[in-house]
Design a protein around this motif. Structure first.
Motif, PDB file in Angstrom:
ATOM      1  N   LEU A 214       0.837  -1.209   0.000  1.00  0.00           N
ATOM      2  CA  LEU A 214       0.000   0.000   0.000  1.00  0.00           C
ATOM      3  C   LEU A 214       0.865   1.250   0.000  1.00  0.00           C
ATOM      4  O   LEU A 214       0.593   2.219  -0.728  1.00  0.00           O
ATOM      5  N   ILE A 215       1.914   1.231   0.832  1.00  0.00           N
ATOM      6  CA  ILE A 215       2.804   2.395   0.893  1.00  0.00           C
ATOM      7  C   ILE A 215       3.427   2.650  -0.472  1.00  0.00           C
ATOM      8  O   ILE A 215       3.417   3.775  -0.986  1.00  0.00           O
ATOM      9  N   ARG A 216       3.964   1.569  -1.065  1.00  0.00           N
ATOM     10  CA  ARG A 216       4.654   1.753  -2.342  1.00  0.00           C
ATOM     11  C   ARG A 216       3.684   2.211  -3.429  1.00  0.00           C
ATOM     12  O   ARG A 216       4.042   3.007  -4.303  1.00  0.00           O
TER      13      ARG A 216
ATOM     14  N   LYS B 144      -1.520   5.735   9.198  1.00  0.00           N
ATOM     15  CA  LYS B 144      -1.886   4.471   9.829  1.00  0.00           C
ATOM     16  C   LYS B 144      -1.257   3.295   9.103  1.00  0.00           C
ATOM     17  O   LYS B 144      -0.880   2.305   9.729  1.00  0.00           O
ATOM     18  N   VAL B 145      -1.137   3.424   7.787  1.00  0.00           N
ATOM     19  CA  VAL B 145      -0.576   2.311   7.011  1.00  0.00           C
ATOM     20  C   VAL B 145       0.901   2.128   7.327  1.00  0.00           C
ATOM     21  O   VAL B 145       1.352   1.007   7.607  1.00  0.00           O
ATOM     22  N   PHE B 146       1.673   3.228   7.330  1.00  0.00           N
ATOM     23  CA  PHE B 146       3.103   3.000   7.608  1.00  0.00           C
ATOM     24  C   PHE B 146       3.338   2.605   9.059  1.00  0.00           C
ATOM     25  O   PHE B 146       4.282   1.877   9.363  1.00  0.00           O
ATOM     26  N   THR B 147       2.442   3.073   9.953  1.00  0.00           N
ATOM     27  CA  THR B 147       2.583   2.628  11.341  1.00  0.00           C
ATOM     28  C   THR B 147       2.276   1.133  11.463  1.00  0.00           C
ATOM     29  O   THR B 147       3.001   0.388  12.135  1.00  0.00           O
TER      30      THR B 147
ATOM     31  N   GLY C 108       3.324   6.256  14.140  1.00  0.00           N
ATOM     32  CA  GLY C 108       4.606   5.656  13.797  1.00  0.00           C
ATOM     33  C   GLY C 108       4.886   4.561  14.807  1.00  0.00           C
ATOM     34  O   GLY C 108       4.347   4.586  15.909  1.00  0.00           O
ATOM     35  N   TRP C 109       5.734   3.599  14.422  1.00  0.00           N
ATOM     36  CA  TRP C 109       5.924   2.462  15.333  1.00  0.00           C
ATOM     37  C   TRP C 109       6.639   2.865  16.610  1.00  0.00           C
ATOM     38  O   TRP C 109       6.692   2.109  17.564  1.00  0.00           O
ATOM     39  N   THR C 110       7.187   4.106  16.640  1.00  0.00           N
ATOM     40  CA  THR C 110       7.944   4.532  17.812  1.00  0.00           C
ATOM     41  C   THR C 110       7.076   5.153  18.893  1.00  0.00           C
ATOM     42  O   THR C 110       7.565   5.427  19.981  1.00  0.00           O
TER      43      THR C 110
END
Lengths: 102, 559, 305
Positions: free
Chosen positions: B60-62, B80-83, B148-150
């Motif tokens: 999806l990101i790409r 939300k997608v990249f997270t 983000g995952w952080t």
């Protein structure tokens, strides 16, 4: 395992008596103004020193580390060492914020 | 078909012995098993599921980044997608992948033990992983999280309107799976070694997992407490991370990266262990510098704890601390470089064969080299100011995480697949997919180095038009990479049905895991082995009769 | 289910699990396992101690104020209670090794009793914080409407009274803290600490920014926020510690059942031993929490000056 890896009832009671007294001492000492008598931070230092000695007594005698293998000693020490790493490297940031223009 | 006929022959008398796969077929015999090998197989399936969920997020990101405008996904959804991609890939794929699958399966066999020291805790850690994973997936499907995952504060605690607490809780729960696995490995390595298996006869895979376990034990609880603090703060809306109330968001970063930087070594160290095995096995040569590789694993685990501040160079940390962390980051490159030198030296004058696992291993060397060297760019405190939060970072950690961990993981899966299943996969398709992964990966992520250097920031759904050409390259590469990742699933599963019987020792190797049957019996060995040879000894002293092994093996890939 | 039977050739000692060769190996494994787990626990609490350290070094006076609000007597009593429970735990391991089942059971029961006393005292303390507006979340404290109290209670005068007197006053419906919205609040006594530190000149740079407004005037709200941080950390730390105590009590319950069934002997007592390690560890955490939370900074108001 069959050899005695503990200090026996009198030993346990002695350790307990020590912990008991140390607890009273730490309370009494905390109410004295040692900072004023010696240097700022003495109160903190003394309180933590007493706590550290108490911990050592519990670890060595109640938790039987005194009779354990080097590996167990290593586990104990590395636990505290890593906590020290966390303290030291976090604080090296906070304590130097004002040192170089930040 | 002969396999099916022989299932009930029982006590290991016939040609087809009862192995861990045929020892009971009920669902209960799997879900309540204490066998580390069955647990590893269940991990393999679960981790693969998460890997493909993470992969869907990646595609999806790409796709979104194919065009400069934010057209496929709006910015909020893109966040939300990249997270989702980050959370799933980091916590539910990269961290458990090699330790929980390959480590679980092989560590007891490699040291000659019947099982891990605590089989029930091992099963518990799988269940914790499932609970944490289910929790996270539920939250992600309910609406996801956009931090983000952080989970940086104060955005995550005060402002984000997404499911931060639910996802955080999933990660928190999952952490204990990691801790318990690490605990099991440490104890097993200490107490369960077979007679004669001294520390310096351990395969380097075991050393790498021991180092990984140290990081798991000493790092993971810190992220657990950090996420707990974050959840309590978000729930009570007061706390220690909100600057408006005198709190300190930088403290969150310190605590978070205290774990999450070493977590990078949780991901890469086991992969390095796999590569050590592959390099020696497919060069048919004793590993060069055994002690150096072993101790460099431990050194990475220890020094890995001293460098977390390099994630915070531009966050408001003091410049003095930045200098110290920058210096230590350079230091941690040394043990990694030692490993690289030893691996290449192992190949030198070896009898190198280019089977599928070795292709992955050689791919690892190249990609990890690029990933590691660009890490030095980012570790130097001056240059990093320019590169922070650009695609340069994205490219760097994908080179290390995908180029390092995933290639090691795939190489290991192929290498030990005959041991795990007793079947040989299609070598042709294996080589094709290894090539596709390598080419696709470079096509995806090398353009991102250039993009980042030119200043394209990460975590945005839209970008200026001059970046489009390189982004199209990147998306094209991702498609190739995707095919390269899907192929193994097809031909590996197909090998279960029509793969050739592998034999006990298809690669003709001296390692302990190749001296038991394929698949191994429930307690790994018919009788406790006694080790009299050094690790990776290919000569007479290993007591391995190569000709006999070759006769017994139905396939001989080196022929 | 098909099993390999070659492991059952020799008779298993009671309590030996299939993956181990002998009791020695099992004992070594569980001991190393428990210590590894405790190393993990050290890091778990270590994160909290780091947060404490950072904020204490930034706002020492706010933390001193927090320590002074807490009732050191209860903390001190709880320290003693835990030390006694550690002793009884150590003795229950001792009697398990000796194979003395009755004394072992008694010691486990005593350990549980003292553990429960600890939690009881903790509950008293938490309730006290609730009634006095010291829960660091606005709206979570007891609502005390304004104006229902006698005018003769000037706040600072009442607050210097000892804790017991204050409780009596509260029970008599004369609580001197009007708190209509259940907010976190501090009293004038704690503010004195800042005045004191300012006069003596040991306010840190962060405190000068943290407690004072742009014009250099003391800002009580800003100071209250920092004391609130202390209490937030206090509740998280003691709460997690109490959670560990509750888990410990659960383990004790299981041990009690096992000991009652004569499970443990000189050959097989590792469950008692490692449960004891856990219990002592929880005790050690409290040994540090007590001075850090209750005592440091108390001398500013108790001692000379």
């Amino acid at each position: 395992m069959s050899e005695e890896q503990h200090i026996g009832i009198p030993g346990y009671l002695a350790v307990f008596a020590f912990l008991f007294i140390a607890t009273i001492v730490t309370y009494v000492v905390a109410l004295q103004d040692l900072d004023g008598m010696f240097f700022p931070g003495t109160n903190t230092l003394v309180a933590l020193a007493i706590a550290f000695v108490k911990m050592t007594a519990v670890v060595l005698f109640f938790m039987h580390v005194r009779w354990q293998s080097r590996l167990i000693w290593l586990a104990v020490v590395s636990g505290f060492f890593w906590m020290a790493i966390m303290f030291a490297y976090t604080m090296q940031d906070y304590l130097t914020r004002s040192v170089i223009g930040f | 078909m002969e396999n099916v006929d022989s299932i009930n022959t029982g006590e290991g008398q016939g040609e087809e012995k009862v192995n861990y796969l045929t020892n009971g077929f009920s669902i209960k015999s799997w879900l309540l098993t204490k066998d580390h090998k069955r647990i590893a197989i269940m991990y393999l399936i679960s981790v693969s599921v998460f890997f493909f969920i993470g992969g869907i997020y990646a595609s999806l990101i790409r796709l979104e980044l194919l065009t400069p405008a934010s057209d496929l996904l709006e910015s909020g959804t893109y966040n939300k997608v990249f997270t989702g991609h980050g959370v799933i890939m980091v916590f539910f794929f990269l961290i458990p992948a090699i330790p929980a699958i390959l480590g679980n399966f092989l560590l007891p066999i490699m040291i000659g033990a019947k099982d891990l020291a605590f089989p029930r805790i091992n099963l518990l850690s799988l269940y914790i992983y499932w609970v944490g994973g289910a929790f996270t997936m539920y939250a992600l499907l309910q609406g996801g999280v956009d931090t983000g995952w952080t989970f940086y504060t104060p955005y995550s605690t005060t402002f984000s309107n997404s499911y931060v607490m639910a996802v955080g809780l999933g990660v928190f729960i999952n952490g204990f799976s990691s801790i318990l696995t690490g605990l099991n490995f440490i104890v097993t390595t200490h107490t369960m070694r077979a007679p004669g298996m001294t520390w310096f006869r351990l395969p380097l895979f075991v050393w790498a997992h021991y180092a990984t376990s140290l990081v798991m034990i000493l790092g993971t609880p810190v992220v657990a407490i950090t996420i707990l603090l974050l959840a309590v703060e978000r729930f009570t809306q007061t706390g220690i991370f909100d600057p408006a109330l005198g709190g300190d968001p930088i403290l969150f970063q310190h605590l978070f990266w205290f774990y999450s930087h070493p977590a990078v070594y949780i991901m890469i160290l086991p992969s390095m262990g796999v590569i050590s095995e592959l390099m020696s096995s497919f060069s048919r040569k004793k590993i060069f510098g055994y002690e150096f590789i072993a101790f460099s694993s431990i050194a990475i685990a220890v020094f890995g704890f001293l460098v977390w501040g390099h994630h915070m160079f531009v966050s408001g940390q003091s410049i003095y601390a930045g200098l110290v962390f920058s210096f230590l980051t350079m230091v941690v490159a040394v043990p990694s470089a030692i490993k690289m030198f030893n691996w290449t030296a192992t190949m030198y004058k070896g009898s190198v064969s280019y089977d599928t696992p070795m292709l992955y291993a050689i791919g690892f060397l190249g990609l990890f080299l690029v990933g590691g060297l660009t890490g030095l760019f980012l570790g130097s405190i001056g240059l990093t100011v320019h590169l922070t939060d650009t695609y340069f970072i994205v490219a760097h950690f994908h080179y290390v995480m995908v180029g390092g961990t995933v290639l090691g993981y795939l190489g290991g899966i192929h290498y030990w697949w005959p041991k795990m299943t007793g079947r040989m996969y299609s070598e042709f398709w294996g080589k094709i997919s290894a090539m596709l992964v390598f080419i696709g990966f470079n096509l995806t992520f090398f353009p991102q180095f250039i993009l980042g250097y030119q200043g394209m920031p990460r975590r945005y759904a839209a970008y200026p038009e001059e970046f489009q050409v390189l982004n199209i390259f990147s998306t094209a590469g991702a498609s190739v990479l995707g095919i390269g990742m899907v192929l193994p699933v097809i031909y590996l599963v197909a090998s279960l049905i029509n793969g050739k019987k592998a034999g006990d020792n298809p690669w003709l190797l001296p390692g302990l895991e190749w001296r038991t049957s394929s698949p191994p019996p429930t307690f790994n060995f018919e009788e406790t082995p006694v080790i009299t040879w050094e690790a990776y000894s290919f000569g007479e002293e290993s007591g391995l009769d190569i000709d006999k092994a070759r006769r017994e093996s139905r396939v001989s890939p080196t022929a | 289910m098909a099993q390999h039977d070659n492991h059952d050739d020799h008779s298993h000692p009671p309590g030996l699990q299939h993956q181990f060769d002998d009791m020695g190996q099992q004992m070594d494994s569980v001991t190393i396992g428990m210590w590894t787990f405790l190393a993990q626990e050290i890091m778990f609490f270590g994160g909290l101690f780091t947060a404490y350290l950072v904020f204490r070094s930034r706002y020492p006076m706010a933390f001193a104020a927090g320590s002074n609000i807490l009732d050191a007597f209860w903390g001190w009593l709880n320290t003693l209670v835990l030390i006694v429970s550690s002793l009884t735990m150590a003795l229950s391991v001792y009697y398990a090794q000796k194979g003395n089942r009755n004394l072992q059971v008694i010691m486990i029961v005593l350990t549980m009793v003292f553990g429960s006393v600890f939690l009881g005292v903790k509950a008293i303390e938490y309730t006290d914080k609730y009634t006095h507006g010291h829960i660091p979340v606005d709206g979570w404290n007891m609502v005390v409407p304004e104006g229902e109290h006698g005018e003769d209670h000037s706040e600072s005068a009442t607050l210097t009274l000892p804790f017991e007197t204050r409780v009596e006053a509260a029970e008599a419906g004369k609580d001197p803290h009007p708190n209509p919205r259940g907010e976190f609040q501090i009293s004038d006594k704690e503010v004195e600490l800042v005045t004191l530190a300012q006069e003596e000149g040991f306010l840190t740079e962060t405190e000068k920014v943290g407690y004072f407004n742009n014009r250099g005037e003391f800002d009580r709200d800003k100071f209250t926020d920092k004391v609130q941080i202390f209490f937030w950390i206090y509740f998280v730390m003691t709460g997690l510690h109490a959670l560990h105590m509750i888990v410990g009590l659960g383990i004790m319950l299981w041990l009690l059942y096992k000991a009652w069934k004569f499970t443990f002997s000189a050959e097989y007592y590792s469950p008692v031993e490692i449960s004891g390690l856990y219990w002592h560890f929880v005790d050690i955490v409290w040994i540090f929490l007590f001075p850090l939370l209750y005592l440091l900074g108390r001398h500013f108001l108790a001692g000379g000056h």
